[in-house]
Design a protein around this motif. Structure first.
Motif, PDB file in Angstrom:
ATOM      1  N   ARG A  45      19.843  52.775  52.421  1.00 42.78           N
ATOM      2  CA  ARG A  45      19.766  52.968  50.976  1.00 42.78           C
ATOM      3  C   ARG A  45      19.370  54.404  50.673  1.00 42.78           C
ATOM      4  N   ASP A  99      28.664  54.131  46.455  1.00 41.94           N
ATOM      5  CA  ASP A  99      29.023  54.513  45.090  1.00 41.94           C
ATOM      6  C   ASP A  99      29.261  56.019  45.058  1.00 41.94           C
ATOM      7  N   ALA A 117      25.957  57.534  46.854  1.00 36.60           N
ATOM      8  CA  ALA A 117      24.706  56.851  47.197  1.00 36.60           C
ATOM      9  C   ALA A 117      24.985  55.441  47.691  1.00 36.60           C
ATOM     10  N   ASN A 139      23.519  52.071  47.223  1.00 33.02           N
ATOM     11  CA  ASN A 139      22.629  51.425  46.259  1.00 33.02           C
ATOM     12  C   ASN A 139      22.495  49.925  46.443  1.00 33.02           C
ATOM     13  N   ASN A 179      25.179  47.926  46.536  1.00 33.69           N
ATOM     14  CA  ASN A 179      26.315  47.270  45.870  1.00 33.69           C
ATOM     15  C   ASN A 179      27.338  46.828  46.899  1.00 33.69           C
TER      16      ASN A 179
END
Length: 161
Positions: free
Chosen positions: A74, A132, A156, A158, A160
């Protein structure tokens, strides 16, 4: 890749050079241009063990630490522009056309995902590991750095999918 820095910066370390001496403030961001890949942005950070050109890292801009990106990482993402190992300092790409290490074949236009192979990316969907701010723009026929291009826009990890 032969990026030339054009952001005013006294004594700028070349983009593809690592150094054992910290030459700039950690987190310094510059713009540079390459005759093939065009304009890009680069951030100055600490190295991490086993880094090679094209490895993908997550970083902490506050203290400048980096870690090879992998499944469940992350944070902001950048691509190493040199073999910037532990105890060294160097530039990492955060925007523009980048040439990250790839784990396998990727398709142009597909999304970018972290893999279980530290430092490399792929287009294989891995829940919670989509990057992302990145998309593949040039396909790769197999694993290997220099065979695929990803367009980055301050990417990044994140969480997702």
């Amino acid at each position: 890749m032969a990026y030339t820095i054009f952001t005013p910066l006294v004594g700028a370390t070349p983009i593809a050079v690592s150094d054992t001496v910290k030459r700039h403030a950690i987190g310094t961001i510059v713009e540079a241009i390459d005759p093939v890949y065009g304009l890009g942005e680069f951030i100055y950070l600490n190295g991490v063990a086993s880094t090679v050109v094209g490895d993908v890292v997550v970083y902490d801009q506050f203290n400048g630490t980096t870690a090879l990106a992998a499944h469940l990482s992350r944070g902001p993402v950048a691509v190493a522009m040199s073999a910037n190992v532990a105890g060294q300092f160097g530039w990492y790409q955060i925007s523009g056309a980048a040439v990250p290490a790839v784990a396998g074949a990727v398709v142009a236009g597909s999304l970018v995902y972290a893999t279980s192979t530290a430092g490399s990316l792929d287009d294989a969907v891995v829940a919670t590991d989509k990057i992302d701010g990145a998309v593949w723009t040039v396909a790769a026929s197999g694993a290997g750095q220099g065979t695929a291009v990803a367009q980055l826009d301050r990417p990044a990890l994140n969480g997702n999918g």
